[in-house]
Design a protein around this motif. Structure first.
Motif, PDB file in Angstrom:
ATOM      1  N   PRO A   3      64.853  30.747  59.828  1.00 16.12           N
ATOM      2  CA  PRO A   3      63.682  30.985  60.789  1.00 16.12           C
ATOM      3  C   PRO A   3      62.434  31.238  60.105  1.00 16.12           C
ATOM      4  O   PRO A   3      61.139  31.190  60.751  1.00 16.12           O
ATOM      5  N   LYS A   4      62.243  31.373  58.796  1.00 17.12           N
ATOM      6  CA  LYS A   4      61.100  31.760  58.122  1.00 17.12           C
ATOM      7  C   LYS A   4      60.282  30.469  58.164  1.00 17.12           C
ATOM      8  O   LYS A   4      59.031  30.409  57.713  1.00 17.12           O
ATOM      9  N   PHE A   5      60.717  29.171  58.331  1.00 17.83           N
ATOM     10  CA  PHE A   5      59.928  28.041  58.418  1.00 17.83           C
ATOM     11  C   PHE A   5      59.208  27.656  59.751  1.00 17.83           C
ATOM     12  O   PHE A   5      58.774  26.774  59.818  1.00 17.83           O
ATOM     13  N   PHE A   6      59.606  28.534  60.683  1.00 14.85           N
ATOM     14  CA  PHE A   6      58.975  28.195  62.015  1.00 14.85           C
ATOM     15  C   PHE A   6      57.563  28.014  62.091  1.00 14.85           C
ATOM     16  O   PHE A   6      57.083  26.972  62.521  1.00 14.85           O
ATOM     17  N   TYR A   7      56.635  28.767  61.302  1.00 19.06           N
ATOM     18  CA  TYR A   7      55.239  28.773  61.398  1.00 19.06           C
ATOM     19  C   TYR A   7      54.830  27.571  60.545  1.00 19.06           C
ATOM     20  O   TYR A   7      53.881  26.680  60.940  1.00 19.06           O
ATOM     21  N   ALA A   8      55.388  27.181  59.428  1.00 20.41           N
ATOM     22  CA  ALA A   8      55.161  25.912  58.725  1.00 20.41           C
ATOM     23  C   ALA A   8      55.412  24.745  59.487  1.00 20.41           C
ATOM     24  O   ALA A   8      54.617  23.752  59.477  1.00 20.41           O
ATOM     25  N   TYR A   9      56.699  24.656  60.098  1.00 20.57           N
ATOM     26  CA  TYR A   9      56.997  23.536  61.141  1.00 20.57           C
ATOM     27  C   TYR A   9      56.104  23.204  62.102  1.00 20.57           C
ATOM     28  O   TYR A   9      55.521  22.009  62.452  1.00 20.57           O
ATOM     29  N   LEU A  10      55.601  24.622  62.846  1.00 22.65           N
ATOM     30  CA  LEU A  10      54.518  24.342  64.113  1.00 22.65           C
ATOM     31  C   LEU A  10      53.165  24.014  63.416  1.00 22.65           C
ATOM     32  O   LEU A  10      52.577  23.172  63.972  1.00 22.65           O
ATOM     33  N   VAL A  11      52.740  24.635  62.273  1.00 20.97           N
ATOM     34  CA  VAL A  11      51.359  23.978  61.653  1.00 20.97           C
ATOM     35  C   VAL A  11      51.587  22.591  61.297  1.00 20.97           C
ATOM     36  O   VAL A  11      50.554  21.885  61.579  1.00 20.97           O
ATOM     37  N   GLY A  12      52.533  22.122  60.736  1.00 16.63           N
ATOM     38  CA  GLY A  12      52.672  20.749  60.111  1.00 16.63           C
ATOM     39  C   GLY A  12      52.696  19.895  61.451  1.00 16.63           C
ATOM     40  O   GLY A  12      52.072  18.648  61.578  1.00 16.63           O
ATOM     41  N   ALA A  13      53.366  20.279  62.679  1.00 19.10           N
ATOM     42  CA  ALA A  13      53.310  19.311  63.726  1.00 19.10           C
ATOM     43  C   ALA A  13      52.106  19.014  64.400  1.00 19.10           C
ATOM     44  O   ALA A  13      51.651  18.195  64.640  1.00 19.10           O
ATOM     45  N   ILE A  14      51.097  20.159  64.472  1.00 22.02           N
ATOM     46  CA  ILE A  14      50.081  20.287  64.855  1.00 22.02           C
ATOM     47  C   ILE A  14      49.053  19.494  64.010  1.00 22.02           C
ATOM     48  O   ILE A  14      48.382  18.502  64.751  1.00 22.02           O
ATOM     49  N   VAL A  15      49.034  19.438  62.726  1.00 20.09           N
ATOM     50  CA  VAL A  15      48.142  18.881  61.836  1.00 20.09           C
ATOM     51  C   VAL A  15      48.658  17.175  62.193  1.00 20.09           C
ATOM     52  O   VAL A  15      47.752  16.412  62.018  1.00 20.09           O
ATOM     53  N   ALA A  16      49.983  16.991  62.275  1.00 20.59           N
ATOM     54  CA  ALA A  16      50.484  15.659  62.196  1.00 20.59           C
ATOM     55  C   ALA A  16      49.996  14.988  63.512  1.00 20.59           C
ATOM     56  O   ALA A  16      49.471  13.771  63.593  1.00 20.59           O
ATOM     57  N   LEU A  17      50.065  15.661  64.844  1.00 22.72           N
ATOM     58  CA  LEU A  17      49.541  15.455  66.090  1.00 22.72           C
ATOM     59  C   LEU A  17      47.977  15.105  65.820  1.00 22.72           C
ATOM     60  O   LEU A  17      47.412  14.099  66.405  1.00 22.72           O
ATOM     61  N   LEU A  18      47.379  15.950  65.320  1.00 28.00           N
ATOM     62  CA  LEU A  18      45.843  15.677  65.115  1.00 28.00           C
ATOM     63  C   LEU A  18      45.318  14.352  64.410  1.00 28.00           C
ATOM     64  O   LEU A  18      44.492  13.769  64.834  1.00 28.00           O
ATOM     65  N   LEU A  19      46.222  14.161  63.369  1.00 26.08           N
ATOM     66  CA  LEU A  19      45.953  13.093  62.524  1.00 26.08           C
ATOM     67  C   LEU A  19      46.253  11.947  63.311  1.00 26.08           C
ATOM     68  O   LEU A  19      45.584  10.955  63.059  1.00 26.08           O
ATOM     69  N   ALA A  20      47.407  11.774  63.895  1.00 24.57           N
ATOM     70  CA  ALA A  20      47.684  10.706  64.770  1.00 24.57           C
ATOM     71  C   ALA A  20      46.711  10.275  65.563  1.00 24.57           C
ATOM     72  O   ALA A  20      46.594   9.332  66.064  1.00 24.57           O
ATOM     73  N   ALA A  21      46.450  11.456  66.465  1.00 23.55           N
ATOM     74  CA  ALA A  21      45.366  11.158  67.505  1.00 23.55           C
ATOM     75  C   ALA A  21      44.090  10.760  66.858  1.00 23.55           C
ATOM     76  O   ALA A  21      43.278   9.819  67.433  1.00 23.55           O
ATOM     77  N   TYR A  22      43.614  11.324  65.826  1.00 19.89           N
ATOM     78  CA  TYR A  22      42.253  10.855  65.194  1.00 19.89           C
ATOM     79  C   TYR A  22      42.381   9.459  64.707  1.00 19.89           C
ATOM     80  O   TYR A  22      41.617   8.429  64.903  1.00 19.89           O
ATOM     81  N   ARG A  23      43.557   9.018  64.255  1.00 15.29           N
ATOM     82  CA  ARG A  23      43.786   7.606  63.768  1.00 15.29           C
ATOM     83  C   ARG A  23      43.708   6.625  64.990  1.00 15.29           C
ATOM     84  O   ARG A  23      43.202   5.437  64.827  1.00 15.29           O
ATOM     85  N   LEU A  24      44.382   7.151  66.156  1.00 16.25           N
ATOM     86  CA  LEU A  24      44.184   6.251  67.250  1.00 16.25           C
ATOM     87  C   LEU A  24      42.971   6.153  67.706  1.00 16.25           C
ATOM     88  O   LEU A  24      42.438   5.099  68.086  1.00 16.25           O
ATOM     89  N   VAL A  25      42.085   7.104  67.674  1.00 18.86           N
ATOM     90  CA  VAL A  25      40.570   6.999  68.412  1.00 18.86           C
ATOM     91  C   VAL A  25      39.926   6.307  67.231  1.00 18.86           C
ATOM     92  O   VAL A  25      38.976   5.468  68.041  1.00 18.86           O
ATOM     93  N   ALA A  26      40.052   6.440  66.106  1.00 17.57           N
ATOM     94  CA  ALA A  26      39.108   6.029  64.864  1.00 17.57           C
ATOM     95  C   ALA A  26      39.305   4.382  65.352  1.00 17.57           C
ATOM     96  O   ALA A  26      38.385   3.592  64.734  1.00 17.57           O
ATOM     97  N   VAL A  27      40.571   3.980  65.208  1.00 20.54           N
ATOM     98  CA  VAL A  27      40.710   2.155  65.134  1.00 20.54           C
ATOM     99  C   VAL A  27      41.425   1.894  66.324  1.00 20.54           C
ATOM    100  O   VAL A  27      42.482   1.244  66.433  1.00 20.54           O
TER     101      VAL A  27
END
Length: 63
Positions: A3-27
């Motif tokens: 359970p101590k990794f909940f916030y790490a997974y959540l932050v990682g998922a949000i960063v991955a989502l933002l990077l994917a969205a940026y990549r799709l918008v950029a190209v």
């Protein structure tokens, strides 16, 4: 999964989502549907892991 990794997974998922969205918008004109799906797989997996860890945390608090 701990359970101590909940916030790490959540932050990682949000960063991955933002990077994917940026990549799709950029190209936008050069990305195929299958390539776009591959960008979102890490975000989906990390959100799923955060969801599972959250339920483990809540179940342990009830006992």
């Amino acid at each position: 999964m701990s359970p101590k990794f909940f916030y790490a997974y959540l932050v990682g998922a949000i960063v991955a989502l933002l990077l994917a969205a940026y990549r799709l918008v950029a190209v936008y004109s050069q990305v195929s549907v299958s390539e776009a799906f591959l960008y979102f797989i890490p975000a989906i997996l990390l959100f799923y892991m955060a969801y599972k860890v959250y339920h483990i945390k809540n179940d342990s608090e009830l006992m």
